[in-house]
Design a protein around this motif. Structure first.
Motif, short mmCIF file in Angstrom:
data_model
loop_
_atom_site.label_atom_id
_atom_site.label_comp_id
_atom_site.label_asym_id
_atom_site.label_seq_id
_atom_site.Cartn_x
_atom_site.Cartn_y
_atom_site.Cartn_z
N GLY A 12 0.64 85.35 21.59
CA GLY A 12 -0.65 85.44 20.90
C GLY A 12 -0.90 86.78 20.23
O GLY A 12 -2.06 87.14 19.98
N ILE A 38 14.64 84.42 9.68
CA ILE A 38 14.02 83.27 10.36
C ILE A 38 12.55 83.16 9.97
O ILE A 38 11.97 84.08 9.49
N VAL A 97 15.23 72.84 25.48
CA VAL A 97 14.98 74.29 25.55
C VAL A 97 15.80 74.95 26.66
O VAL A 97 16.48 75.96 26.41
N MET A 118 2.28 82.80 20.51
CA MET A 118 3.35 82.94 19.51
C MET A 118 4.53 82.08 19.92
O MET A 118 4.98 82.14 21.06
N THR A 119 5.01 81.28 19.02
CA THR A 119 6.08 80.35 19.37
C THR A 119 7.25 80.46 18.39
O THR A 119 7.09 80.95 17.27
N ILE A 120 8.38 80.00 18.86
CA ILE A 120 9.61 79.98 18.06
C ILE A 120 10.04 78.52 18.01
O ILE A 120 10.05 77.86 19.05
N SER A 121 10.42 78.03 16.85
CA SER A 121 10.92 76.65 16.83
C SER A 121 12.32 76.63 17.44
O SER A 121 13.05 77.62 17.40
N LEU A 122 12.68 75.48 18.00
CA LEU A 122 14.01 75.35 18.60
C LEU A 122 15.09 75.60 17.55
O LEU A 122 16.12 76.23 17.82
N TRP A 168 11.93 76.48 35.95
CA TRP A 168 12.40 77.76 35.40
C TRP A 168 11.58 78.21 34.20
O TRP A 168 11.17 79.37 34.11
N LEU A 194 15.27 88.06 19.01
CA LEU A 194 16.46 87.25 18.71
C LEU A 194 17.61 88.04 18.09
O LEU A 194 18.77 87.66 18.27
N ASP A 250 14.13 70.00 15.56
CA ASP A 250 12.72 70.13 15.98
C ASP A 250 12.05 68.77 16.04
O ASP A 250 12.38 67.87 15.27
N GLY A 251 11.12 68.63 16.98
CA GLY A 251 10.32 67.41 17.05
C GLY A 251 10.97 66.28 17.84
O GLY A 251 10.62 65.12 17.65
N MET A 273 9.35 71.13 18.03
CA MET A 273 9.52 71.65 19.39
C MET A 273 9.56 73.18 19.34
O MET A 273 10.30 73.75 18.55
N THR A 274 8.74 73.79 20.15
CA THR A 274 8.65 75.25 20.08
C THR A 274 8.81 75.87 21.47
O THR A 274 8.64 75.21 22.49
N ILE A 275 9.15 77.14 21.46
CA ILE A 275 9.33 77.92 22.69
C ILE A 275 8.36 79.10 22.56
O ILE A 275 8.30 79.73 21.51
N SER A 276 7.63 79.41 23.61
CA SER A 276 6.76 80.58 23.51
C SER A 276 7.64 81.83 23.59
O SER A 276 8.73 81.81 24.17
N LEU A 277 7.13 82.90 22.99
CA LEU A 277 7.88 84.16 23.02
C LEU A 277 8.10 84.61 24.46
O LEU A 277 9.17 85.13 24.81
N GLU A 328 0.70 87.90 17.18
CA GLU A 328 1.61 87.69 16.04
C GLU A 328 1.77 88.93 15.16
O GLU A 328 2.79 89.09 14.49
N LEU A 345 18.59 77.95 26.22
CA LEU A 345 18.35 79.29 26.80
C LEU A 345 19.21 79.59 28.02
O LEU A 345 19.51 80.75 28.29
N ALA A 361 15.42 79.35 16.95
CA ALA A 361 16.01 80.05 18.10
C ALA A 361 17.49 79.75 18.24
O ALA A 361 18.15 80.32 19.11
#
Lengths: 175, 175
Positions: free
Chosen positions: B110, A175, A130, A1-5, B174, B134, A109-110, B1-5, B112, A134, A8
């Motif tokens: 993973g 979101i 990222v 599971m991911t969150i786009s920048l 990190w 969030l 993003d991207g 661009m994504t960040i994992s949970l 969702e 964070l 976030a």
């Protein structure tokens, strides 16, 4: 599971600033009701060498503005720190929100290779996007939101944690 | 661009708790140096109806513990709020860190369809995992870190924003 920048950052800033505005409106109403000089509340602080309430609000706005701009590869726009009233702080928040909303997700993003460089006291510091969000932007943003809340609570404004957190759960389209 | 949970939660909690511990160690040293009763500092608060420093620390730990557990589909382990000394608060932080580190990324990422349900004052509130993190967990975690910092600053402990933020940039490994 991911969150786009983007998700976030931008919606988080918009929600935080919305909650900050609601909290400030309660403080403004409190000052009016108790016939307190609003300027006394706006210049209140928790320690002599901490920022006052006005500057906490400006700093929260700037954390969101600079965070959004730098994640999008832009130089943050400069807003003069001239606010002295609640009304002017609401304008500052509105101006910040308008800027943040103007940045498209595709600018954030991207762009995995982007490097964010800040001038800090000890010299220049560089971050990947990222870790920049964070480790620096979000903790700093919440620092100023919370400290603004803490100043108001310390000076007698009636607020609860939910004023800071906002409506829960957030709207389904958040979101 | 994504960040994992996982990366948007666990390393963030670990870093925040590490910074909190460093700030508390400065407060402990300040109390020793000025010959202040440490209990006076640990029971200090910004307003009569806000939590004291001890409970701010417990609450920061609990925000991280419960956030991690619920994102992983677990019931959060219960830790008794019995701490009355700096040493015991350091143990509380260490116990919290150990729990958070015990949760594998694969329990958080993973999944969702997971729904997080909290009992709040107005009834049950349900969240999808990302909005839970969030809109609730991170703002709440930073609220308690910042308010603990604010109490210490208000009571004269010499700290700066970088004590709260920690080393910047964070180490390359990190997240």
């Amino acid at each position: 599971m991911t969150i786009s920048l983007y998700h976030a950052s931008v919606p988080v800033f918009l929600r935080g600033l919305d909650n900050l505005e609601a909290v400030l409106r309660k403080a403004q109403a409190h000052a009016a009701e108790k016939q307190l000089d609003p300027a006394a509340l706006l210049s209140a602080r928790l320690a002599p060498d901490m920022f006052d309430l006005t500057r906490q609000v400006q700093s929260a706005c700037d954390a969101a503005k600079a965070g959004t701009a730098r994640l999008a590869g832009q130089t943050p726009p400069s807003f003069a720190d001239t606010e002295t009233t609640f009304a002017e702080l609401f304008e500052r928040i509105a101006k910040t929100v308008a800027f943040i909303k103007s940045v498209p997700a595709s600018d954030i993003d991207g762009h995995e290779d982007r490097v964010v460089t800040l001038k800090m006291r000890g010299g220049e510091v560089s971050f990947a996007p990222v870790p920049y969000l964070l480790s620096f932007v979000l903790p700093n943003f919440y620092f100023h939101l919370t400290t603004a809340y803490g100043v108001m609570r310390h000076y007698g404004v009636q607020l609860g944690k939910l004023d800071y957190l906002g409506t829960l759960p957030p709207p389904a389209d958040w979101i």
